[in-house]
Write a protein that holds these residues in place. Structure first.
Motif, mmCIF file in Angstrom:
data_model
loop_
_atom_site.group_PDB
_atom_site.id
_atom_site.type_symbol
_atom_site.label_atom_id
_atom_site.label_comp_id
_atom_site.label_asym_id
_atom_site.label_seq_id
_atom_site.Cartn_x
_atom_site.Cartn_y
_atom_site.Cartn_z
ATOM 1 N N GLY A 34 7.066 13.842 29.592
ATOM 2 C CA GLY A 34 7.902 13.869 30.785
ATOM 3 C C GLY A 34 7.611 15.057 31.686
ATOM 4 O O GLY A 34 7.977 15.050 32.868
ATOM 5 N N ALA A 35 6.951 16.081 31.161
ATOM 6 C CA ALA A 35 6.605 17.238 31.984
ATOM 7 C C ALA A 35 5.724 16.840 33.162
ATOM 8 O O ALA A 35 5.746 17.490 34.212
ATOM 9 C CB ALA A 35 5.902 18.298 31.131
ATOM 10 N N LEU A 36 4.955 15.778 33.030
ATOM 11 C CA LEU A 36 4.093 15.334 34.121
ATOM 12 C C LEU A 36 4.890 14.717 35.273
ATOM 13 O O LEU A 36 4.460 14.776 36.418
ATOM 14 C CB LEU A 36 3.066 14.317 33.625
ATOM 15 N N THR A 37 6.023 14.135 34.966
ATOM 16 C CA THR A 37 6.793 13.431 36.009
ATOM 17 C C THR A 37 8.064 14.152 36.394
ATOM 18 O O THR A 37 8.769 13.690 37.296
ATOM 19 C CB THR A 37 7.142 12.007 35.529
ATOM 20 N N ALA A 38 8.368 15.260 35.739
ATOM 21 C CA ALA A 38 9.596 16.007 36.050
ATOM 22 C C ALA A 38 9.548 16.539 37.481
ATOM 23 O O ALA A 38 8.493 16.891 37.990
ATOM 24 C CB ALA A 38 9.777 17.156 35.061
ATOM 25 N N ARG A 84 6.221 13.737 23.014
ATOM 26 C CA ARG A 84 7.598 14.199 23.274
ATOM 27 C C ARG A 84 7.682 14.980 24.579
ATOM 28 O O ARG A 84 8.727 15.007 25.203
ATOM 29 C CB ARG A 84 8.100 15.069 22.122
ATOM 30 N N ARG A 85 6.600 15.592 25.026
ATOM 31 C CA ARG A 85 6.603 16.428 26.231
ATOM 32 C C ARG A 85 5.970 15.734 27.442
ATOM 33 O O ARG A 85 5.786 16.359 28.473
ATOM 34 C CB ARG A 85 5.855 17.733 25.957
#
Length: 134
Positions: free
Chosen positions: A129-133, A126-127
């Protein structure tokens, strides 16, 4: 990250035994889980890949007779990808070995540890996306 990379490599070796790649396997399973058909854009979204990637995967699977394309019954302009009987049979034929190998990955964990592991994977996913934000 090293474990993730090793898992990706091992998955490719595993699926290659059945003449598939991880991407091709995931597409076949997604179709099976969706009642046997989906539009290319739906596949791209559920597999979290580009539409071009889906086109490439479908083309290869279609050449092997594992999927087919046909006009959408809902929208005559669009097309859907359909899991063929041969594709469904290939999934069935590899299921026992596939799930036994997955089981062996976690057979050193207790039931509680497996539950925790799955919970942690879900939370990390779920998290991701933190790598690509930005």
């Amino acid at each position: 990250m090293a474990t993730g990379a090793r898992l990706v490599r091992a998955s490719e070796v595993h699926f290659s035994r059945s003449g598939l790649s991880t991407g091709r396997y995931r597409l076949l399973v997604d179709l099976e889980d969706s009642g046997g058909e989906k539009s290319p854009s739906q596949l791209a979204k559920s597999l979290d890949v580009s539409r071009a990637t889906v086109t490439g995967l479908v083309s290869g699977l279609e050449r092997e007779g594992l999927v087919a394309r046909r006009a959408s019954a809902e929208d005559g302009r669009g097309a859907v990808v359909v899991l063929t009987a041969r594709g469904a049979r290939q999934l069935r034929d590899m299921a026992a070995d596939h799930f036994a190998r997955l089981e062996s990955l976690v057979d050193g964990l207790t039931a509680d540890e497996r539950g925790l592991f799955l919970d942690l994977l879900e939370r990390i996913t779920r998290r991701i996306g933190a790598l690509t934000a930005e």
